[in-house]
Design an enzyme around this catalytic site. Structure first.
Site, PDB file in Angstrom:
ATOM      1  CE  LYS A  88      23.291 -19.928 -34.421  1.00  0.00           C
ATOM      2  NZ  LYS A  88      23.485 -19.472 -35.820  1.00  0.00           N
TER       3      LYS A  88
ATOM      4  CG  ASP B 232      28.107 -23.547 -48.446  1.00  0.00           C
ATOM      5  OD1 ASP B 232      27.911 -23.514 -47.214  1.00  0.00           O
ATOM      6  OD2 ASP B 232      27.309 -23.066 -49.264  1.00  0.00           O
ATOM      7  CG  HIS B 233      30.493 -22.684 -42.792  1.00  0.00           C
ATOM      8  ND1 HIS B 233      30.402 -21.473 -43.438  1.00  0.00           N
ATOM      9  CD2 HIS B 233      29.628 -22.629 -41.753  1.00  0.00           C
ATOM     10  CE1 HIS B 233      29.525 -20.717 -42.811  1.00  0.00           C
ATOM     11  NE2 HIS B 233      29.030 -21.384 -41.787  1.00  0.00           N
TER      12      HIS B 233
ATOM     13  CB  ALA C 158      44.262 -18.833 -40.040  1.00  0.00           C
TER      14      ALA C 158
ATOM     15  CG  HIS D 174      25.364 -20.772 -46.320  1.00  0.00           C
ATOM     16  ND1 HIS D 174      26.622 -21.267 -46.582  1.00  0.00           N
ATOM     17  CD2 HIS D 174      25.555 -19.589 -45.687  1.00  0.00           C
ATOM     18  CE1 HIS D 174      27.533 -20.418 -46.123  1.00  0.00           C
ATOM     19  NE2 HIS D 174      26.899 -19.402 -45.577  1.00  0.00           N
TER      20      HIS D 174
ATOM     21  CD  GLU E  87      22.385 -14.953 -39.747  1.00  0.00           C
ATOM     22  OE1 GLU E  87      23.498 -14.804 -39.228  1.00  0.00           O
ATOM     23  OE2 GLU E  87      22.103 -14.498 -40.873  1.00  0.00           O
TER      24      GLU E  87
END
Length: 490
Positions: free
Chosen positions: A346, A180-181, A22, A243, A219
């Protein structure tokens, strides 16, 4: 987003209002929507958590999370729309108090009884909260009611189905927005624009021209502070089931009948329904699992040397695999996917590898012809690259590979919405095209469950790879079997 914003009245009830997500993502994203005019006078946000806070202290938390993003006046005006209630998600009496506050705020801010319920709490509470919202009367009768759910959506097909049934006891499926960002990332949303917006690409998006498609989510970091969660999930559940599959959906689907959420989801689900499911033999032949070992730097420990990781852990920190879609469009075209921790770079990207030309330029030039590659670069730097064959600048006619590229400009970066900003905006508009729907989630879980079962029975070798490389050699061999190679080498 529209250049002339229209205010979107609503009350947002956030379960987990003092949590890290948040403060880092949701409040800054809502503030951006406020500054752009999508939220103005007719909105309110209720934050809940177990510990006691009054409205002033809660508003101070909100102000601190957005202080660097606006003027003092903007920050103060925005935070004034926030209220807090201490809440026990297991106590039905507490929901009655939230109902009273929802009704008060709806009148105070003329929010038109539009309500979004956002669950940023432990997944074990999702179903219980959704059912309590319904049973205790928190849903409005005249406005919309929408439920936003953070991942993970289950840990297997069975648990995901159980959760789906629990959510549907309170909400219909078209009211459920599974986050799912990655679907909110700017360059993921560029995939359909590039594919369908350019006739020459759209016309060649098939087996006649494309040799293979590669999706990479790599990553550099190791497990870091997430060992407790990660050792129960691994790369397969943490990155592939959600993802990676959502990106693949944009690549594999047929052209939708229209560019609305209903038709987009239908097209994705039609593609997912044609995904070849693997038995044990198929898993062994088409998937590689790996775990990072030590690197050349002293700090690059092996996975099993990381804090809180069991010394005998066989958890996967790397996955590479080959997907096959049994459709006329993709017959014989492999979709290669890979993800891993502690890799050389990355990078999140899609590489569409076209077939090599068969035109005869002469023996000396034919060897120099390469496979054209269209690359959509998602992270960390967004852009598009296209490597294609051309002529070298020599007197003799000689071919060479040339790279055309475009990168997101600094101005575009400033104006690009954060994925959470985009998803909140879409949920307010009732647009589900960038959210995972149950049919796609179910298929991805059934597919991944097969892999997880074979790996749990230790029927596939656990390949070790050196930290700061691009993964185990077995992943290179997987592509070499069909004469392919990874485009991105780190």
């Amino acid at each position: 987003m529209d250049n002339k914003p229209t205010e979107l009245p609503l009350t947002l009830l956030l379960f987990g209002g003092t949590g890290d997500l948040a403060k880092r993502k949701l409040y800054p994203s809502l503030f951006n929507l406020f500054k752009k005019g999508y939220l103005q006078k007719h909105f309110a946000v209720i934050g809940t958590a177990r510990h006691p806070l009054d409205d002033d202290k809660f508003q101070e938390i909100v102000r601190q999370s957005i202080a660097k993003n606006g003027t003092e006046g903007q920050v103060k005006e925005f935070a004034a729309h926030f209220r807090y209630r201490s809440h026990d998600v297991t106590d039905l009496k507490d929901y009655g108090k939230l109902k009273v506050l929802l009704e008060q705020l709806d009148q105070e801010y003329t929010a038109q009884e539009n309500r979004i319920f956002y669950m940023s709490v432990a997944p074990r509470f999702f179903g219980q909260i959704a059912q309590a919202i319904k049973s205790e009367g928190l849903m409005s009768e005249n406005g919309y009611n929408r439920l936003m759910v953070e991942k993970p959506f289950g840990t297997s097909y069975d648990t995901a189905e159980e959760l789906q049934n629990e959510l549907e006891a309170g909400f219909s499926d078209n009211q459920i927005f599974r986050i799912d960002h990655y679907l909110g990332k700017e360059m993921v949303q560029n995939i359909p624009a590039v594919r369908f917006g350019n006739p020459f690409i759209d016309a060649t998006w098939n087996k006649d021209y494309i040799k293979n498609i590669q999706v990479t989510l790599s990553e550099q970091l190791g497990v870091e502070e997430r060992a407790g969660y990660y050792n129960t999930a691994g790369a397969l559940l943490d990155m592939i089931q959600n993802h990676t599959f959502q990106i693949v959906g944009w690549l594999a689907m047929e052209k939708p009948n229209s560019f609305n959420d209903k038709d987009i989801r239908a097209a994705k689900n039609a593609a997912f329904s044609k995904l070849k499911m693997y038995d044990e033999t198929g898993v062994v032949a088409n998937f590689v699992r790996g775990q990072y070992g030590r690197g050349r730097e002293v700090w690059q420990k092996s996975y099993t040397e990381e804090p809180d990781v069991p010394a005998d852990s066989k958890n996967d920190t790397y996955v590479a695999g080959r997907l096959q879609f049994e459709t006329d469009r993709w017959e014989g075209v492999p979709f290669y996917i890979r993800t891993g921790k502690r890799l050389a770079a990355k990078q999140t990207r899609v590489d569409i590898v076209y077939k090599k030309s068969v035109f005869d330029f002469g023996e000396a030039n034919n060897d120099k012809l390469t496979e054209p590659v269209l690359s959509i670069l998602i992270d960390p730097v967004g852009g598009i690259e296209f490597s294609l064959n051309g002529k070298d600048v020599t007197t003799e006619f000689q071919t060479r590979s040339n790279l055309l590229n475009w990168s997101i400009s600094d101005q575009d970066k400033v104006e690009t919405p954060d994925p959470y900003e985009r998803m909140l905006h879409d949920a307010m508009n009732g647009d589900g095209s960038n959210f995972a729907d149950w049919t796609g989630v179910a298929i991805s879980w059934k597919f991944v469950d097969q892999i997880a079962r074979v790996w749990a029975e230790d029927k596939v070798p656990l390949e070790t790879y050196e930290s700061a490389t691009m993964g185990p050699v077995a992943a290179d061999r997987l592509l070499a079997e069909t004469g392919d190679r990874w485009i991105f080498r780190g």
